[in-house]
Scaffold this motif. Structure first.
Motif, short mmCIF file in Angstrom:
data_model
loop_
_atom_site.label_atom_id
_atom_site.label_comp_id
_atom_site.label_asym_id
_atom_site.label_seq_id
_atom_site.Cartn_x
_atom_site.Cartn_y
_atom_site.Cartn_z
N TYR A 97 0.84 -1.21 0.00
CA TYR A 97 0.00 0.00 0.00
C TYR A 97 0.87 1.26 0.00
N TYR A 98 1.91 1.26 0.84
CA TYR A 98 2.79 2.42 0.88
C TYR A 98 3.42 2.68 -0.49
N ALA A 99 3.98 1.63 -1.08
CA ALA A 99 4.67 1.78 -2.37
C ALA A 99 3.73 2.29 -3.45
N MET A 100 2.53 1.72 -3.51
CA MET A 100 1.58 2.12 -4.55
C MET A 100 1.01 3.51 -4.29
N ALA A 101 0.82 3.87 -3.03
CA ALA A 101 0.35 5.21 -2.70
C ALA A 101 1.39 6.25 -3.10
N VAL A 102 2.66 5.95 -2.83
CA VAL A 102 3.74 6.85 -3.22
C VAL A 102 3.78 6.99 -4.74
N GLN A 103 3.65 5.85 -5.43
CA GLN A 103 3.63 5.87 -6.89
C GLN A 103 2.45 6.70 -7.41
N SER A 104 1.32 6.62 -6.72
CA SER A 104 0.12 7.31 -7.19
C SER A 104 0.24 8.83 -7.10
N VAL A 105 1.10 9.33 -6.20
CA VAL A 105 1.30 10.78 -6.09
C VAL A 105 2.54 11.21 -6.87
N CYS A 106 3.00 10.32 -7.76
CA CYS A 106 4.12 10.61 -8.67
C CYS A 106 5.43 10.87 -7.94
N GLU A 107 5.63 10.13 -6.84
CA GLU A 107 6.92 10.13 -6.18
C GLU A 107 7.53 8.74 -6.31
N ASP A 108 8.79 8.61 -5.93
CA ASP A 108 9.55 7.39 -6.15
C ASP A 108 9.54 6.49 -4.92
N PRO A 109 8.92 5.31 -4.99
CA PRO A 109 8.90 4.42 -3.82
C PRO A 109 10.27 3.83 -3.49
N ARG A 110 11.24 4.01 -4.37
CA ARG A 110 12.60 3.56 -4.08
C ARG A 110 13.40 4.62 -3.33
N GLU A 111 12.85 5.80 -3.21
CA GLU A 111 13.52 6.89 -2.51
C GLU A 111 12.47 7.80 -1.90
N PHE A 112 11.76 7.24 -0.92
CA PHE A 112 10.70 8.00 -0.26
C PHE A 112 11.12 8.21 1.18
N GLY A 113 11.44 9.45 1.51
CA GLY A 113 11.93 9.73 2.85
C GLY A 113 13.24 9.04 3.14
#
Length: 444
Positions: free
Chosen positions: A103-119
């Motif tokens: 859920y975290y990864a897909m939510a980050v992807q949905s706001v056009c940010e990178d789930p490989r470098e989130f925070g």
């Protein structure tokens, strides 16, 4: 008899979308009309009403994903929510289930940010590590976080353009039951998520004819299982499994390219099914199905983000779970897991298949069943209502279905592992690790 009639209609009908009958995007290649847009807005408004003072939700990434797929333009205050989501992710990155990480990864992807470098954290790497531990010893046949969670993890890899490991792909194929379902209880919930996982895994297969063929067979079997588990509830609405398992099932069938005659009927009942007391999880899952967008769209080149509407003047998120839910007092840092299954068809086989199954992770050992149910409700994956009795809390409603005592209905509590009725109620019973509790609508 009605269920048999419904199944026959489904199997021998095709979806018809005429210009005079717009239909629903999840069923047809059609646009969202003004009526459906209004219903989507009602669901978004309800989620905004449930927003906590820190601009998050009980399950922030699930809510973010729901609104982004449902109507991202309406997501005012998005940046504040992203900040909260980042803080929550950091707090549980090493303890969250593979589904929550998904859920975290897909939510980050949905706001056009990178789930490989989130925070500063690579969520995709954590998902890959977590997937490797799901089956532990080679003798384990079920993922420790459940198939629902396992499917979400796979989908997160797909939409971030991360290759799904061959060992994980083989689990999709070999973990399927002979009837096409997933899980020991033949769950619509778990099967819907795994159908989407199989579809996205197949898309990655390029040069392995046999692997692609096996995945296609798994997709076909899962689709058939979902089509044959369509039920009317006691109000006349038609669901796949039940109201809360229907969204993922509809989206899975859509992505599988399956058309069936009552799709628009089910989608209509779903879109018009908003209740004043519904938990956020049910709304978050429903929005993508209403808009006809599964999470798999996040992996396409066409996915773009828009600037959301401004925060309305005077709006301050202030929802606090009431005393009956005690969400702020629920511990989710334990080390056992418990499944909650629901069967709301009178006379159904106690051994399954069930309408839905949800796994509650990080349960404190020694918690009562009522505490487990409350934790699940706070996470948005289960809904219930109780009334006080001399024996403790008495369950009257499960996932929106209320037992009608005027015709002698009640919710039976059954250990689905042993098929034995519980000897005490939800206030006293203490489930063990891996136990599956069935809530079965029954008559006396």
């Amino acid at each position: 008899m009605l269920k048999l009639f419904v199944i026959l209609v489904l199997l021998f009908s095709a979806v018809i979308c005429k210009s005079s009958e717009p239909g629903y995007p999840v069923c047809c290649d059609s646009t969202i009309d003004l009526s459906l847009q209004g219903l989507i807005q009602d669901h978004v408004d309800r989620l905004m009403d449930l927003r906590h003072p820190d601009w998050g939700w009980a399950n922030t990434p699930e809510a973010v994903l729901g609104i982004q797929l449902g109507d991202m333009q309406a997501f005012f205050g998005l940046n504040k929510t992203i900040a909260t989501m980042e803080a929550e992710m950091k707090a549980e990155i090493y303890t969250a289930s593979v589904g929550k990480l998904g859920y975290y990864a897909m939510a980050v992807q949905s706001v056009c940010e990178d789930p490989r470098e989130f925070g500063g954290i690579n969520i995709i790497a954590r998902i890959l590590t977590n997937l490797k531990t799901q089956f532990g010893e080679t003798t384990r046949t079920q993922p420790k976080d459940g198939w629902y969670s396992y499917g979400l993890g796979i989908q997160a890899l797909c939409v971030s353009n991360q290759h799904v490991p061959i060992s994980t792909t083989l689990r999709i194929i070999n973990g399927q039951s002979s009837d096409g379902s997933y899980g020991t209880v033949h769950s619509v919930d778990e099967t819907g998520q795994m159908l989407l996982a199989a579809i996205c895994a197949r898309k990655q297969v390029k040069n392995n004819f046999f692997l692609k063929r096996w995945l296609t067979l798994a997709i076909n079997k899962a689709s058939t299982f979902l089509l044959t588990d369509i039920n009317p509830d006691n109000t006349g609405n038609i669901w796949i499994g039940n109201k809360y398992s229907t969204p993922a099932a509809l989206l899975g069938l859509q992505k599988a390219g399956v058309t069936f005659g009552m799709c628009n009927v089910i989608a209509h009942d779903l879109a018009n099914g908003l209740e004043a007391t519904e938990p956020e999880g049910a709304i978050s899952e429903r929005l993508p199905a209403m808009s006809g967008k599964s999470v798999l769209v996040l992996g396409s080149d066409d996915w773009t983000c828009v600037v959301p509407d401004p925060i309305p003047a005077g709006y301050v998120p202030s929802y606090t779970p009431d005393a009956t839910s005690e969400c702020y007092n629920v511990s989710a840092s334990g080390h056992i897991s418990v499944k909650l299954s629901v069967q709301d068809s009178i006379g159904a086989n106690v051994s399954g298949p069930y309408d839905s199954t949800q796994q509650v992770n990080n349960v404190e050992n020694g918690n009562t069943l009522l505490q487990v149910m409350t934790q699940a409700q706070c996470e948005g994956i289960f809904q219930f209502e109780t009334t006080p009795s001399s024996f403790g809390e008495y369950v009257v409603t499960v996932n929106g279905v209320t037992a009608n005592d005027t015709i002698h209905q009640y919710w039976a509590l059954i250990n689905a592992n042993t098929l034995q009725y519980l000897s005490v109620g939800v206030s006293q019973y203490v489930p063990g690790d891996g136990e599956n509790i069935l809530f079965q609508l029954s008559v006396w």
